[in-house]
Design a protein around this motif. Structure first.
Motif, PDB file in Angstrom:
ATOM      1  N   VAL B 262      57.927 135.941  69.742  1.00  0.00           N
ATOM      2  CA  VAL B 262      56.990 137.056  69.647  1.00  0.00           C
ATOM      3  C   VAL B 262      57.763 138.366  69.744  1.00  0.00           C
ATOM      4  N   THR B 263      57.551 139.228  68.762  1.00  0.00           N
ATOM      5  CA  THR B 263      58.322 140.470  68.728  1.00  0.00           C
ATOM      6  C   THR B 263      57.585 141.595  69.452  1.00  0.00           C
ATOM      7  N   ASP B 264      56.283 141.423  69.681  1.00  0.00           N
ATOM      8  CA  ASP B 264      55.535 142.398  70.462  1.00  0.00           C
ATOM      9  C   ASP B 264      54.983 141.677  71.691  1.00  0.00           C
ATOM     10  N   ALA B 269      49.560 136.816  74.614  1.00  0.00           N
ATOM     11  CA  ALA B 269      48.193 136.429  74.991  1.00  0.00           C
ATOM     12  C   ALA B 269      47.411 135.976  73.762  1.00  0.00           C
ATOM     13  N   LEU B 270      47.649 136.675  72.650  1.00  0.00           N
ATOM     14  CA  LEU B 270      46.966 136.350  71.410  1.00  0.00           C
ATOM     15  C   LEU B 270      47.270 134.924  70.948  1.00  0.00           C
ATOM     16  N   VAL B 271      48.520 134.517  71.115  1.00  0.00           N
ATOM     17  CA  VAL B 271      48.916 133.155  70.739  1.00  0.00           C
ATOM     18  C   VAL B 271      48.055 132.160  71.494  1.00  0.00           C
ATOM     19  N   VAL B 272      47.923 132.377  72.794  1.00  0.00           N
ATOM     20  CA  VAL B 272      47.177 131.433  73.623  1.00  0.00           C
ATOM     21  C   VAL B 272      45.686 131.443  73.259  1.00  0.00           C
ATOM     22  N   THR B 273      45.080 132.656  73.145  1.00  0.00           N
ATOM     23  CA  THR B 273      43.646 132.716  72.863  1.00  0.00           C
ATOM     24  C   THR B 273      43.316 132.153  71.482  1.00  0.00           C
ATOM     25  N   GLN B 274      44.150 132.406  70.496  1.00  0.00           N
ATOM     26  CA  GLN B 274      43.907 131.876  69.154  1.00  0.00           C
ATOM     27  C   GLN B 274      43.953 130.352  69.156  1.00  0.00           C
ATOM     28  N   LEU B 275      44.898 129.794  69.908  1.00  0.00           N
ATOM     29  CA  LEU B 275      45.000 128.335  69.988  1.00  0.00           C
ATOM     30  C   LEU B 275      43.750 127.774  70.647  1.00  0.00           C
ATOM     31  N   GLU B 276      43.316 128.392  71.766  1.00  0.00           N
ATOM     32  CA  GLU B 276      42.120 127.926  72.472  1.00  0.00           C
ATOM     33  C   GLU B 276      40.887 128.040  71.558  1.00  0.00           C
ATOM     34  N   ASP B 277      40.775 129.169  70.801  1.00  0.00           N
ATOM     35  CA  ASP B 277      39.653 129.348  69.877  1.00  0.00           C
ATOM     36  C   ASP B 277      39.623 128.251  68.826  1.00  0.00           C
ATOM     37  N   ALA B 278      40.834 127.761  68.451  1.00  0.00           N
ATOM     38  CA  ALA B 278      40.914 126.703  67.447  1.00  0.00           C
ATOM     39  C   ALA B 278      40.674 125.329  68.060  1.00  0.00           C
ATOM     40  N   GLY B 279      40.332 125.302  69.357  1.00  0.00           N
ATOM     41  CA  GLY B 279      40.039 124.052  70.021  1.00  0.00           C
ATOM     42  C   GLY B 279      41.248 123.309  70.550  1.00  0.00           C
ATOM     43  N   THR B 281      44.037 122.760  73.380  1.00  0.00           N
ATOM     44  CA  THR B 281      44.265 123.064  74.792  1.00  0.00           C
ATOM     45  C   THR B 281      45.769 123.271  75.044  1.00  0.00           C
ATOM     46  N   VAL B 282      46.075 124.385  75.712  1.00  0.00           N
ATOM     47  CA  VAL B 282      47.480 124.638  76.079  1.00  0.00           C
ATOM     48  C   VAL B 282      47.727 124.043  77.454  1.00  0.00           C
ATOM     49  N   ARG B 283      48.569 123.008  77.520  1.00  0.00           N
ATOM     50  CA  ARG B 283      48.818 122.318  78.799  1.00  0.00           C
ATOM     51  C   ARG B 283      49.848 123.065  79.644  1.00  0.00           C
ATOM     52  N   ASP B 284      50.815 123.649  78.942  1.00  0.00           N
ATOM     53  CA  ASP B 284      51.875 124.346  79.700  1.00  0.00           C
ATOM     54  C   ASP B 284      52.423 125.457  78.812  1.00  0.00           C
ATOM     55  N   LEU B 285      53.049 126.437  79.481  1.00  0.00           N
ATOM     56  CA  LEU B 285      53.535 127.594  78.737  1.00  0.00           C
ATOM     57  C   LEU B 285      54.776 128.135  79.424  1.00  0.00           C
ATOM     58  N   ARG B 286      55.798 128.327  78.619  1.00  0.00           N
ATOM     59  CA  ARG B 286      57.023 128.957  79.173  1.00  0.00           C
ATOM     60  C   ARG B 286      57.406 130.122  78.291  1.00  0.00           C
ATOM     61  N   VAL B 287      57.751 131.235  78.936  1.00  0.00           N
ATOM     62  CA  VAL B 287      58.198 132.397  78.165  1.00  0.00           C
ATOM     63  C   VAL B 287      59.607 132.749  78.608  1.00  0.00           C
ATOM     64  N   GLU B 288      60.466 132.915  77.636  1.00  0.00           N
ATOM     65  CA  GLU B 288      61.840 133.283  77.968  1.00  0.00           C
ATOM     66  C   GLU B 288      62.145 134.624  77.312  1.00  0.00           C
TER      67      GLU B 288
END
Lengths: 291, 330
Positions: B262-264, B269-279, B281-288
C-alpha cells in the motif's frame, strides 16, 4: 597561549606518573648515580665530591639523551595513532596547547628523573666524600636539565611532525645516531672534501660553530666551565679531526680572542636553540596536518 | 542561524574524494541523523567540522563560527563524541572528566556527568584502560556533555554499545534535544537514526543523496508498507477485490495468504473493509513498514545507477586497456 597548556601538561604528567616508563627511567638514572659514586668510593682514589659530580656527566651524556628521546617520541604521534587526540582536540585545547603542553609535561617527567638522580648524588657525595658542594651541584644540575630538555624537545618536535610511530622512531634514532655516532663524519667529512685535509686544532670558524652546536659537546663545554673539570665528550671518532683537538672547546681552538658565539658560555645558547627549533618545526607541521 | 552549514565542502585525499561538494544545513534545536554506509565520508565530514582535517575546497560554519578560522570558538560550544577515539589508559574515568571540565572552564560535577552516562561508581576511579568498549563510549559521551554544549556532534555513538546502552544513548539524545541542544548523529545503522532523528541526511560516496524527514524520505522514494493478510479461504478468490483499489500494488497470493503493497497509509483500512464487504473474513493481518534499510538501499542503488551511467559515458577511456583482467579493474 592559554591556561589549557597547563591543563594538558598536568594531564601528561599525571599520565606519565602512572607509567612504568617514568619509574624505569628514574630507577636507571638513580642507579647510575649510586653505582658511579660507589665505584669511585670503592676505588679509593682521592676524589672530591665536586669531581665525583662531574664524573656523573660521563654516563649521563649517553643515557640521558636516550631516556629523553624515549620519553618524548610518542608524545603527539602516539595520540594520533591511538585516536585519543580526537578526544583531546574535541575539547577546547588547540593544537598549540597540545604541542606546548606535551613538551612541558614530558620535560617535567625527565626533570623528575634527573632531579632524583641528583638528590641521590648529593646525599652520597656527603656520605662518601664528606662534602655537599651545593653551588656546583645546582649549576651542574641545571646544565644537565637543559641537556636533557634538548632531547625531549627534539623528540616532541619529531613526534608532532610525523604521522606514524615508525617514522617518529626512525627520526629520533636518526637524530641520536647523527649527533653521537656520525657527527664527525657529517662535519669533518665535508671539511676534508673542501680543504683536502681534516680539521686541525685551529679549524675554519664555520667548523668551530658547528662544533659549538653539537649538543653533547655543548654539555661538556658548559660542565667544564662551571665545574672546572675535564669532562670529555663521548663521541665516535673517525680520525678525520686532529687528535690534539679532542676535548678542546671551540673557544680554545680559535686563534686569539674567540667571538661571542664561540665563547664557552654561548654553548648554553646553542642548547636553547636546540630546545626551540625542533619543536617549532614539529609545531608548524602539526598545525597544518590532517589528523 | 543554522547550527551547521556547509558550502561546497570538499575533501580529497589524492585521487579519492571523501567528501564531494557537500551542501548541508542543520537547524538549531533539531536532531539530525547523518546516515550512510561505512566509508561514505561521514567521519571526514565531522572531522572537517572540527578542524581535524582541512577542506580541499568549500567551507563550513558551526554555530555561526567558521570551522577553520574559529576552530577554538567551535570546540568551546560543541560536545564531541568522535569515532575511533581512544581513552588515556592510565588515567581514571573521573580524571578524564575533570580534564574536560578544566579545559572547558565548566562548573560540572564529575559524578553528575558520569551518573548521566551510566558509568558505575566503582568504575569511575579505575584506569580507563580497563574499561570495556561500551564503558569507554559512555565515558566519551560524558566528556562530550561537559560544559552543556549547544551542539552535540556524535560520530557513530552507538558503536560498541549493547542494546541497553543504545537505549540509554537514545534517551540521552532525546533529553539533550528537549533541553534545546542540537544533535548531529552519524550512523551506518538505520534503526539508531530512525529512533531519535527529526531529519536525516543520507551520504553515499561523499555525496549527499537525500535530506528529509524519515516519513518524507519514504514518500519521495515511494516505498510503501507491505500488508500480509490471512483469509478464511484461498486468497486467489479475493485478490481481484484488493487489486481494484487505488494505492494498492503488487498483489500476490499463496494459499490463504494475500500480500500487497500500500502506497498510501489510508489504503490499509480500505483493504480490510473491502474484503469484509465482499464476504471474506480476515483471520490475521500483519503490516510491515518499509524499513529505512530498504529506502537506503534504493537511494544507494539510484546513486550507483547514476554513477554507472556516467561511467558508460566516459567509457571510451577504459577501452584503451582491453587486456586488463576483470579483477584488476575493480
Amino acid at each position: 597561549m592559554t591556561s589549557n597548556v597547563w591543563a594538558v601538561a598536568r594531564k601528561e604528567f599525571d599520565d606519565a606518573g602512572r607509567s612504568r616508563l617514568l619509574w624505569a627511567l628514574v630507577g636507571l638514572l638513580v642507579l647510575v648515580a649510586a653505582v658511579g659514586y660507589a665505584a669511585l668510593w670503592y676505588a679509593d682514589e682521592p676524589v672530591t665530591a665536586s669531581e665525583a659530580l662531574a664524573f656523573l656527566g660521563v654516563p649521563l651524556q649517553v643515557l640521558l639523551p636516550i631516556a629523553a628521546l624515549v620519553v618524548g617520541y610518542m608524545a603527539v604521534v602516539g595520540e594520533r595513532r591511538s585516536g585519543s587526540i580526537k578526544l583531546l582536540l574535541g575539547l577546547p585545547p588547540t593544537r598549540t596547547d597540545v604541542v606546548l603542553g606535551k613538551l612541558l609535561g614530558r620535560l617535567a617527567v625527565v626533570g623528575v628523573a634527573v632531579g632524583l638522580a641528583f638528590v641521590v648524588a648529593l646525599v652520597l657525595g656527603a656520605i662518601l666524600f664528606g662534602e655537599a658542594p651545593v653551588f656546583d651541584w645546582l649549576a651542574f644540575g641545571a646544565i644537565t636539565l637543559l641537556f636533557g630538555a634538548v632531547f625531549v624537545a627534539v623528540a616532541v618536535g619529531v613526534s608532532a611532525a610525523v604521522s606514524t610511530r615508525g617514522r617518529a622512531m626512525a627520526l629520533v634514532v636518526g637524530c641520536y645516531v647523527a649527533i653521537v655516532a656520525f657527527w664527525e663524519l657529517l662535519t669533518a667529512g665535508p671539511y676534508y672534501l673542501l680543504y683536502g685535509h681534516g680539521p686541525p686544532v685551529q679549524a675554519a670558524p664555520w667548523y668551530l660553530v658547528l662544533e659549538q652546536f653539537n649538543p653533547v659537546l655543548a654539555y661538556t663545554t658548559l660542565t667544564n666551565l662551571v665545574l672546572e673539570n675535564d669532562l670529555v665528550p663521548l663521541q665516535f671518532q673517525y680520525g678525520l679531526e686532529s687528535i690534539e683537538a679532542a676535548g678542546m672547546t671551540p673557544a680554545e681552538r680559535y686563534p686569539g680572542d674567540a667571538p661571542v658565539y664561540l665563547q664557552e658560555w654561548f654553548a648554553s645558547v646553542a642548547l636553547l636553540i636546540w630546545l626551540v627549533v625542533p619543536v617549532a618545526i614539529g609545531y608548524y607541521r602539526f598545525t597544518r596536518a590532517d589528523l | 542561524m543554522a547550527a551547521i552549514e556547509t558550502a561546497g565542502l570538499t575533501k580529497r585525499y589524492g585521487d579519492v574524494t571523501a567528501v564531494d561538494a557537500l551542501e548541508l544545513t542543520v537547524e538549531e534545536g533539531e536532531v539530525f541523523g547523518f546516515l550512510g554506509p561505512n566509508g561514505a565520508g561521514k567521519s571526514t565530514t565531522i572531522d572537517l567540522l572540527l578542524d581535524f582535517v582541512r577542506p580541499t575546497a568549500g567551507s563550513a560554519t558551526v554555530l555561526g563560527y567558521d570551522a577553520q578560522a574559529d576552530a577554538q570558538a567551535v570546540s568551546r560550544r560543541v560536545g564531541v563524541l568522535p569515532e575511533g577515539f581512544d581513552v588515556y589508559p592510565r588515567l581514571t574515568g573521573r580524571r578524564h572528566v575533570e580534564f574536560a571540565i578544566e579545559t572547558t572552564d565548566a562548573d560540572d560535577e564529575p559524578d553528575e556527568i558520569l551518573e548521566r552516562v551510566g558509568l558505575e561508581p566503582d568504575a569511575r576511579d579505575r584506569p580507563a584502560g580497563e574499561y570495556s568498549t561500551g564503558m569507554r563510549q559512555r565515558l566519551a559521551t560524558g566528556i562530550a556533555l561537559v560544559g552543556d554544549p549547544d551542539l552535540l556532534l556524535m560520530d557513530e555513538p552507538a558503536s560498541g554499545l549493547d542494546p541497553h546502552g543504545i537505549s540509554d544513548l537514545q534517551t540521552l539524545v532525546r533529553e539533550e534535544a528537549d533541553a534545546g541542544t542540537t544533535v548531529f548523529f552519524s550512523s551506518h545503522i538505520l534503526e539508531h537514526v530512525e529512533a531519535v532523528c527529526d531529519r536525516v541526511g543520507v551520504l553515499v560516496d561523499g555525496r549527499l543523496v537525500a535530506v528529509d524527514t524519515i516519513a518524507g524520505l519514504r514518500a519521495s522514494v515511494g516505498a510503501g508498507a507491505t500488508m500480509e493478510l490471512t483469509l478464511d479461504r484461498p486468497a486467489d478468490r479475493a485478490d481481484d477485490v484488493v487489486a481494484a483499489l487505488d494505492d494498492v500494488t503488487d498483489v500476490t497470493t499463496s494459499g490463504r495468504t494475500l500480500e500487497c503493497v500500500v502506497t498510501d497509509p489510508r489504503a490499509k483500512a480500505l483493504v480490510v473493509t473491502q474484503l469484509e464487504d465482499a464476504g471474506v473474513t480476515v483471520r490475521d493481518l500483519r503490516v510491515e513498514d518499509a524499513s529505512l534499510e530498504s529506502l537506503y538501499t534504493t537511494l544507494t542503488d539510484e546513486q550507483a545507477a547514476d554513477a554507472a551511467a556516467e561511467a558508460l559515458e566516459d567509457g571510451s577511456g577504459s577501452d584503451a586497456n582491453p587486456e586488463r583482467e576483470p579483477e584488476a579493474v575493480g
